[in-house]
Design an enzyme around this catalytic site. Structure first.
Site, mmCIF file in Angstrom:
data_model
loop_
_atom_site.group_PDB
_atom_site.id
_atom_site.type_symbol
_atom_site.label_atom_id
_atom_site.label_comp_id
_atom_site.label_asym_id
_atom_site.label_seq_id
_atom_site.Cartn_x
_atom_site.Cartn_y
_atom_site.Cartn_z
ATOM 1 N N CYS A 2 1.027 -1.112 -0.229
ATOM 2 C CA CYS A 2 0.240 0.237 -0.096
ATOM 3 C C CYS A 2 0.858 1.192 0.343
ATOM 4 O O CYS A 2 1.824 1.482 0.561
ATOM 5 C CB CYS A 2 -0.973 0.244 1.252
ATOM 6 S SG CYS A 2 -1.836 -0.842 1.346
ATOM 7 N N ARG A 27 6.027 -0.282 -6.141
ATOM 8 C CA ARG A 27 5.267 -0.764 -4.372
ATOM 9 C C ARG A 27 4.328 -2.517 -4.765
ATOM 10 O O ARG A 27 4.573 -3.364 -3.654
ATOM 11 C CB ARG A 27 5.456 -0.170 -3.031
ATOM 12 C CG ARG A 27 5.846 0.555 -3.325
ATOM 13 C CD ARG A 27 5.368 1.513 -2.292
ATOM 14 N NE ARG A 27 5.394 1.534 -1.431
ATOM 15 C CZ ARG A 27 7.161 1.281 -0.466
ATOM 16 N NH1 ARG A 27 7.560 1.770 -0.090
ATOM 17 N NH2 ARG A 27 6.402 0.136 0.949
ATOM 18 N N ASN A 99 -2.099 2.186 5.258
ATOM 19 C CA ASN A 99 -1.282 1.551 4.896
ATOM 20 C C ASN A 99 -0.875 0.101 6.839
ATOM 21 O O ASN A 99 -0.178 0.391 7.624
ATOM 22 C CB ASN A 99 0.138 1.609 5.251
ATOM 23 C CG ASN A 99 0.663 2.265 3.369
ATOM 24 O OD1 ASN A 99 -0.584 2.287 3.094
ATOM 25 N ND2 ASN A 99 1.930 2.988 3.288
ATOM 26 N N GLY A 100 -1.004 -1.002 6.521
ATOM 27 C CA GLY A 100 -0.727 -1.795 7.995
ATOM 28 C C GLY A 100 -1.215 -2.819 8.055
ATOM 29 O O GLY A 100 -3.316 -2.325 7.536
ATOM 30 N N GLU A 480 18.847 -17.778 -6.921
ATOM 31 C CA GLU A 480 19.221 -16.561 -7.092
ATOM 32 C C GLU A 480 18.038 -16.826 -8.265
ATOM 33 O O GLU A 480 17.414 -15.620 -8.700
ATOM 34 C CB GLU A 480 20.262 -15.540 -6.189
ATOM 35 C CG GLU A 480 19.414 -14.284 -6.861
ATOM 36 C CD GLU A 480 18.134 -13.180 -6.014
ATOM 37 O OE1 GLU A 480 17.738 -13.822 -5.445
ATOM 38 O OE2 GLU A 480 17.434 -12.033 -7.170
ATOM 39 N N LYS A 484 15.269 -15.771 -9.452
ATOM 40 C CA LYS A 484 14.829 -14.155 -10.814
ATOM 41 C C LYS A 484 13.653 -14.749 -12.056
ATOM 42 O O LYS A 484 12.484 -14.373 -12.233
ATOM 43 C CB LYS A 484 15.799 -13.439 -11.733
ATOM 44 C CG LYS A 484 17.001 -12.814 -10.616
ATOM 45 C CD LYS A 484 15.968 -11.157 -10.856
ATOM 46 C CE LYS A 484 14.879 -10.497 -9.575
ATOM 47 N NZ LYS A 484 15.727 -11.028 -7.755
ATOM 48 N N LYS A 600 7.035 -5.062 -4.058
ATOM 49 C CA LYS A 600 8.690 -4.951 -3.544
ATOM 50 C C LYS A 600 8.746 -4.650 -2.205
ATOM 51 O O LYS A 600 9.543 -4.810 -1.865
ATOM 52 C CB LYS A 600 8.504 -3.055 -4.135
ATOM 53 C CG LYS A 600 9.823 -2.335 -4.361
ATOM 54 C CD LYS A 600 11.087 -3.695 -5.173
ATOM 55 C CE LYS A 600 12.290 -3.683 -5.029
ATOM 56 N NZ LYS A 600 13.013 -4.254 -5.160
HETATM 57 C C1 G6P Z 1 9.535 -9.441 -1.375
HETATM 58 C C2 G6P Z 1 10.344 -9.433 -2.672
HETATM 59 C C3 G6P Z 1 11.119 -8.958 -3.238
HETATM 60 C C4 G6P Z 1 12.418 -8.548 -1.909
HETATM 61 C C5 G6P Z 1 11.784 -9.293 -0.677
HETATM 62 C C6 G6P Z 1 13.093 -9.021 0.423
HETATM 63 O O1 G6P Z 1 8.915 -10.057 -1.653
HETATM 64 O O2 G6P Z 1 9.723 -8.733 -3.970
HETATM 65 O O3 G6P Z 1 12.423 -8.984 -3.886
HETATM 66 O O4 G6P Z 1 13.754 -9.666 -2.113
HETATM 67 O O5 G6P Z 1 10.759 -8.569 -0.491
HETATM 68 O O6 G6P Z 1 12.575 -7.596 0.308
HETATM 69 P P1 G6P Z 1 13.743 -6.531 1.587
HETATM 70 O O7 G6P Z 1 13.538 -4.998 0.573
HETATM 71 O O8 G6P Z 1 14.118 -6.861 2.706
HETATM 72 O O9 G6P Z 1 15.114 -6.171 1.118
#
Ligand code: G6P
Length: 605
Positions: A2, A27, A99-100, A480, A484, A600
């Protein structure tokens, strides 16, 4: 997740609100809405779907010099027009964006309903609108305080009231709120991305803090009405940092940013004189560093995978036992906190709720936490006892690329530092420094092979599933790489240690299932070759990522990276896998920057 935007000034704020919402789209969200106050009347417009769709149907009368707006990620109640924010009280006088998660929403709702309140939505947020409208108190800020004292849970919140058309009241508890100071106008947001086009002067609220924001300024205070004297700080982020720079997707731009981003992580931190790294934010002296017996790394998603690679680096370079664990699991398994362990929290955004929860769990039990964080001033950066900022620049695309690579670079700096206060000799220290200095140009070299990688991606994009394999240093790279591919192309991908293939997954190898093998020229090369033979013998398609062609015609495709120092190999080996996933996603026509169901920054559990 949010997003919140707010404006109070002299001109119509709605264009700013819409532009701010668009800046927060990265986000992840499912609906959007705006509330504006003009001549003592509050008007709201909101809709499920994209900001653009909501903006296209926005009636002209929703305008005014004060407004709040929101992008929603559904928690209580499915995505729908009525569940979108802003939410209003029964009279349509008070509007709230939030938000939250309000944890006692059901109890509060039942009490309000028993009192005759009819709810329009399924959300937890609507409770706050009714509570504010019914609260006693002379000023709006008093009524918001009274409402929030009944609320349990996490919030970043903005409230306006048509009868007090000169102010927005905002509050923070576990979900970020930032004020932007303009000239005769003030901005409010949950993320500086929404306001840096207009100002670099910002005020980050702390948990438990509120602010009353008017066109001419702001006043901050606590839930107990104690004034907190905050002044604005300047952020060195501009609107350009949030542009796509001529690329079709933020993800591609951010992959290309990596040489410069790694330079940012290394800048001023390499100490040739003592063959070590200088980490100003570490705030742990040499004696304390020597007292550390273990390192435990915590993070989620790509941050967790970078932690697995980081643990390997620390163990190899500093000869300290190190491991990584998903922060989301760690915080709930009643972990034993050891005073001789250095805990490291990794987070690009610095706002991931599970990672913040893990930090708090360690600190509550007396442990010490170091943060590796990209976003300056974020919750995790402030909660940790010391830290290393990535200085990678803003990362907008949901899938992490440059923050991941810079986190590995930061781990190399940390490993070097820990190693040099222990037994790592100056020769090795100097060797690693030279390796780190070479990285940006070597990343450029990998980027130059993009055309070849895109062609390979085209050949694997139609697979329904893919394996990623690697051993020891190569295994986290495989993890990783798989992450991806699944995130942005939606191709099912699984990573295995190459050594484990024969213990199960080999049963699945057919010509339709590609295997992407991370095979650097390291001590595992011969053993990796035999895993490749096992895959090839079953007709499986093989893409090898490494320093050379493994030979014998075993690989269908080879993606080459330059040789680095062996400890730093994982940094370069990850880059072709980012491009591979990107081009597979493009070939499949996916929404690369905002993959379905993902956000995000996951600020709720
Ligand atoms: C979400 C995103 C990931 C990210 C993870 C941790 O799941 O989609 O791409 O790696 O959060 O996010 P951060 O901001 O804590 O690195």
């Amino acid at each position: 997740m949010c997003g919140i935007v707010g404006y109070v000034g002299k001109q119509d704020g709605v264009p700013f609100l819409l532009e701010g919402l668009q800046r927060l789209e990265y986000r992840g969200y499912d609906s959007a809405g705006v509330a504006a106050v003009k001549n003592g009347t509050l008007r709201v417009h909101k809709a499920e779907g994209r900001v653009r769709g909501m903006a296209d149907t926005l009636p002209k009368r929703v305008a005014g010099p004060l407004g709040i707006a929101h992008t929603r990620w559904a928690t209580h109640g499915p995505p729908s027009d009525v569940n979108s924010h802003p939410h209003v009280d029964t009279e349509g006088r008070v509007a709230v964006v939030h938000n939250g998660i309000i944890e006692n929403a059901a109890v509060l709702r039942a009490a309000l309903e028993a009192d005759g309140v009819v709810f329009a939505s399924d959300t937890d947020t609507e409770v706050v609108a009714h509570l504010v409208a019914r609260a006693d108190g002379e000023e709006l800020e008093d009524r918001v305080r009274a409402a929030l004292r009944q609320v349990e849970g996490a919030y970043g919140i903005a409230v306006c009231d048509a009868t007090v058309p000169d102010r927005i009241v905002v509050a923070r508890n576990g979900s970020p709120v930032v004020l932007g100071v303009g000239n005769g106008e003030m901005f409010v947001a949950s993320d500086i991305a929404a306001l840096v086009r207009h100002t670099q002067q910002v005020v980050f609220l702390e948990d438990g803090e509120l602010a009353t924001v008017t066109a001419d300024g702001f006043r901050t205070f606590t839930l107990d009405a104690q004034t907190t004297n905050k002044t604005a700080t300047e952020v060195d982020v501009t609107d350009d940092d949030y542009s796509r720079g001529g690329h079709a997707h933020y993800l591609r731009k951010e992959i290309g940013d990596q040489p410069e981003a790694v330079r940012g992580t290394l800048r001023g931190r390499l100490d040739h004189r003592f063959a070590t790294s200088r980490l100003g934010g570490l705030e742990i002296n040499a004696r304390e560093l020597r007292a550390i017996r273990r390192v435990k790394i915590l993070g989620c998603g790509s941050a967790y995978y970078s932690g697995i690679a980081g643990a390997h680096l620390i163990e190899t370079v500093a000869r300290l036992p190190a491991d990584a664990e998903p922060a989301s699991e760690f915080r709930y398994r009643s972990p034993v906190i050891d005073p001789e362990t250095l805990y490291v929290a990794v987070s690009q955004s610095g706002e991931t709720a599970d990672t913040l929860g893990a930090v708090q769990e360690v600190q509550r039990k007396g442990g010490r936490v170091l943060g590796i964080v990209n976003v300056v001033g974020s919750s995790i950066a402030r909660a940790t006892d010391s830290g290393i900022y990535l200085h990678a620049g803003p990362e907008v695309s949901v899938a992490s690329t440059k923050a991941y690579t810079c986190t590995l670079t930061a781990f190399a700096l940390l490993a070097l530092h820990l190693g040099r206060v222990r037994d790592l000799g100056p020769g090795d220290g100097e060797r690693l420094i030279a390796g780190l200095e070479a990285l940006p140009a070597q990343i450029e070299e990998v980027l130059e092979t993009e055309e070849h990688i895109a062609a390979v991606a085209g050949r694997i994009a139609d697979a329904t599933s893919a394996f990623f394999i690697g051993r020891v240093a190569g295994f986290p790279v495989a993890l990783e790489g798989a992450q991806k591919l699944k995130e942005i192309s939606y191709v099912h991908a699984e990573a295995y240690p190459a050594s484990e293939l024969k213990h199960g997954p080999l049963a699945l190898i057919t010509p339709d299932l590609p295997t992407i093998a991370v095979v650097p020229d390291d001590q595992m090369l011969e053993k990796n070759r035999s895993a490749l033979q096992q895959v090839a013998a079953r007709g499986g398609r093989l893409v090898v990522v490494g320093h050379s062609d493994p030979g014998d015609g075993v690989a269908d495709d080879v993606l080459l990276v330059p040789r680095s120092e062996p400890e730093l190999d994982p940094i370069l080996l990850g880059i072709p896998l980012q491009l591979l996933a990107y081009h597979a996603a493009v070939a499949l026509g996916r929404d690369v920057d905002q993959p379905r169901n993902l956000a995000k920054s996951v600020t709720v559990e």
